[in-house]
Design an enzyme around this catalytic site. Structure first.
Site, PDB file in Angstrom:
ATOM      1  N   CYS A  32       0.832  -1.206   0.000  1.00 58.52           N
ATOM      2  CA  CYS A  32       0.000   0.000   0.000  1.00 58.52           C
ATOM      3  C   CYS A  32       0.870   1.261   0.000  1.00 58.52           C
ATOM      4  CB  CYS A  32      -0.904   0.017   1.235  1.00 58.52           C
ATOM      5  SG  CYS A  32      -1.828   1.554   1.375  1.00 58.52           S
ATOM      6  N   CYS A  35       0.469   3.638   3.253  1.00 57.43           N
ATOM      7  CA  CYS A  35       0.883   3.224   4.597  1.00 57.43           C
ATOM      8  C   CYS A  35       2.179   3.955   4.958  1.00 57.43           C
ATOM      9  CB  CYS A  35       1.107   1.716   4.626  1.00 57.43           C
ATOM     10  SG  CYS A  35      -0.405   0.776   5.011  1.00 57.43           S
ATOM     11  N   HIS A  79      -3.971   1.105   8.021  1.00 52.38           N
ATOM     12  CA  HIS A  79      -4.421   0.689   6.688  1.00 52.38           C
ATOM     13  C   HIS A  79      -5.906   0.305   6.672  1.00 52.38           C
ATOM     14  CE1 HIS A  79      -3.956  -0.974   2.642  1.00 52.38           C
ATOM     15  NE2 HIS A  79      -4.661  -2.009   3.045  1.00 52.38           N
ATOM     16  N   ASN A 119     -13.862   8.872  -2.596  1.00 52.93           N
ATOM     17  CA  ASN A 119     -14.505   7.727  -3.237  1.00 52.93           C
ATOM     18  C   ASN A 119     -14.237   6.535  -2.344  1.00 52.93           C
ATOM     19  OD1 ASN A 119     -15.040   9.369  -5.474  1.00 52.93           O
ATOM     20  ND2 ASN A 119     -13.102   8.822  -6.441  1.00 52.93           N
ATOM     21  N   HIS A 130      -6.712   2.018   1.539  1.00 49.20           N
ATOM     22  CA  HIS A 130      -6.287   2.783   2.725  1.00 49.20           C
ATOM     23  C   HIS A 130      -7.192   4.024   2.882  1.00 49.20           C
ATOM     24  CE1 HIS A 130      -2.750   3.615   5.471  1.00 49.20           C
ATOM     25  NE2 HIS A 130      -3.539   4.665   5.638  1.00 49.20           N
ATOM     26  N   HIS A 132      -8.627   7.300   2.776  1.00 56.74           N
ATOM     27  CA  HIS A 132      -8.099   8.559   2.246  1.00 56.74           C
ATOM     28  C   HIS A 132      -9.155   9.261   1.410  1.00 56.74           C
ATOM     29  CE1 HIS A 132      -7.795   6.180  -1.437  1.00 56.74           C
ATOM     30  NE2 HIS A 132      -7.538   7.279  -2.114  1.00 56.74           N
ATOM     31  N   GLN A 134      -9.511  12.946  -1.447  1.00 55.84           N
ATOM     32  CA  GLN A 134      -8.746  13.701  -2.434  1.00 55.84           C
ATOM     33  C   GLN A 134      -9.234  15.144  -2.480  1.00 55.84           C
ATOM     34  OE1 GLN A 134      -7.911  11.569  -6.207  1.00 55.84           O
ATOM     35  NE2 GLN A 134      -9.504  10.157  -5.528  1.00 55.84           N
TER      36      GLN A 134
HETATM   37 ZN    ZN Z   1      -2.224   1.285   3.657  1.00 51.78          ZN
END
Ligand code: ZN
Ligand code: ZN
Ligand code: ZN
Length: 303
Positions: A32, A35, A79, A119, A130, A132, A134
């Site tokens: 990932c 991470c 994660h 999304n 993970h 997150h 944008q």
């Molecule tokens: Zn991750």
């Protein structure tokens, strides 16, 4: 660098970001890129062994300076989990990060509109699990924002204020509220569980919110997203977007968060097909009052 072309028949821009075709696609947890970089493991995009919230330029940008921006906001170094499962203090800190990024990007001459979004889930095209979100700094005003401005003109004032007033008056579709924020399934929702999370006061952007309002906003967003996950007992995919004032420094715009979840049942997706794509008319299998009722129950269940 992306290319922009004007689509005459639609009267809107299309952005060609061909460099994005090569972006990392659903890597395993071991690889990932969001991470932390841990001793003895390959470097990730974040050169720290641990962190709270990190923002960096998207390596596969849709927009980049001097014609916009594309940033990645990593919510946690864990994660697993999601926005819904962040500790409340972290979710609240994220509101302040959003606000700081909004202010910095909105101040740039090449950026007309700052879109903060997430999304979540492969169903809406996420390529990294993970937790997150944008941020896109648009070098032009996107069509959805122009539509909301047109709604302001049609309703003779702030459309969001007017619609909030109507939703509070009927209360049928309100799914959650606190003293600063109201969440509801809109009267004419285009997705079964579309939900809008709206500041009670007219706040053009995150910058106009008090610290209390930001805390209430993060709390409402977590109540809604946890309710989503409880609704069908599964991680609930969604698109989350923040709508707020454009970068011209005016007060046009009223901060609200819109969720477009693609599920209509636990395992059935709502597709945009002939009628939606070819005619622009959404056909729904469920009334917003019914989905609001189910969602309200799922949110209340965990409170
Ligand atoms: Zn991750
Ligand atoms: Zn308003
Ligand atoms: Zn909106």
């Amino acid at each position: 660098m992306s290319q922009r072309r004007f689509n005459e028949l639609r009267g809107e821009d299309v952005v060609y970001a061909v460099q994005r075709q090569a972006r990392t696609f659903l890597p395993s947890a071991d690889y990932c890129p969001l991470c932390p970089t841990r001793p003895g493991h390959p470097p990730t995009e974040i050169p720290f062994p641990s962190f709270e919230i990190v923002v960096f330029d998207n390596l596969f940008p849709t927009f980049e300076a001097p014609q916009g921006a594309a940033e990645v906001v990593v919510y946690t170094d864990d994660h697993y989990g999601s926005f819904a499962t962040l500790a409340p203090e972290r979710a609240e800190a994220l509101m302040w990060v959003w606000r700081q990024r909004y202010e910095e990007l909105a101040a740039r001459a090449d950026i007309e509109y700052v879109l903060i979004f997430e999304n979540r889930g492969v169903e809406v095209g996420t390529t990294l699990h993970h937790p997150h979100g944008q941020i896109y700094g648009f070098p032009f005003e996107p069509p959805v924002i122009a539509l909301e401005r047109a709604a302001d003109a049609r309703l003779g004032g702030c459309a969001t204020c007017t619609l909030l007033e109507r939703e509070l008056a009927s209360a049928e579709r309100v799914v959650h509220e606190n003293d600063a924020v109201v969440a509801y399934v809109p009267f004419a929702a285009r997705w079964p569980y579309e939900t809008h999370v709206v500041l009670r006061e007219h706040r053009a952007s995150l910058s106009e919110c008090t610290a209390d309002e930001l805390e209430r906003l993060s709390s409402a967003l977590q109540h809604v997203t946890r309710g989503f996950d409880r609704l069908f007992g599964r991680p609930f995919p969604y698109i989350m977007v923040l709508h707020q004032a454009p970068s011209d420094g005016g007060r046009a715009g009223h901060l609200h968060v819109e969720f477009y979840p693609p599920l209509r049942t636990a395992d059935k997706l709502k597709y945009l097909a002939g009628c939606e794509q070819g005619a622009g008319t959404f056909i729904m299998d469920v009334l917003p009052e019914a989905s609001a009722n189910a969602l309200r129950g799922a949110i209340a269940n965990g409170s």
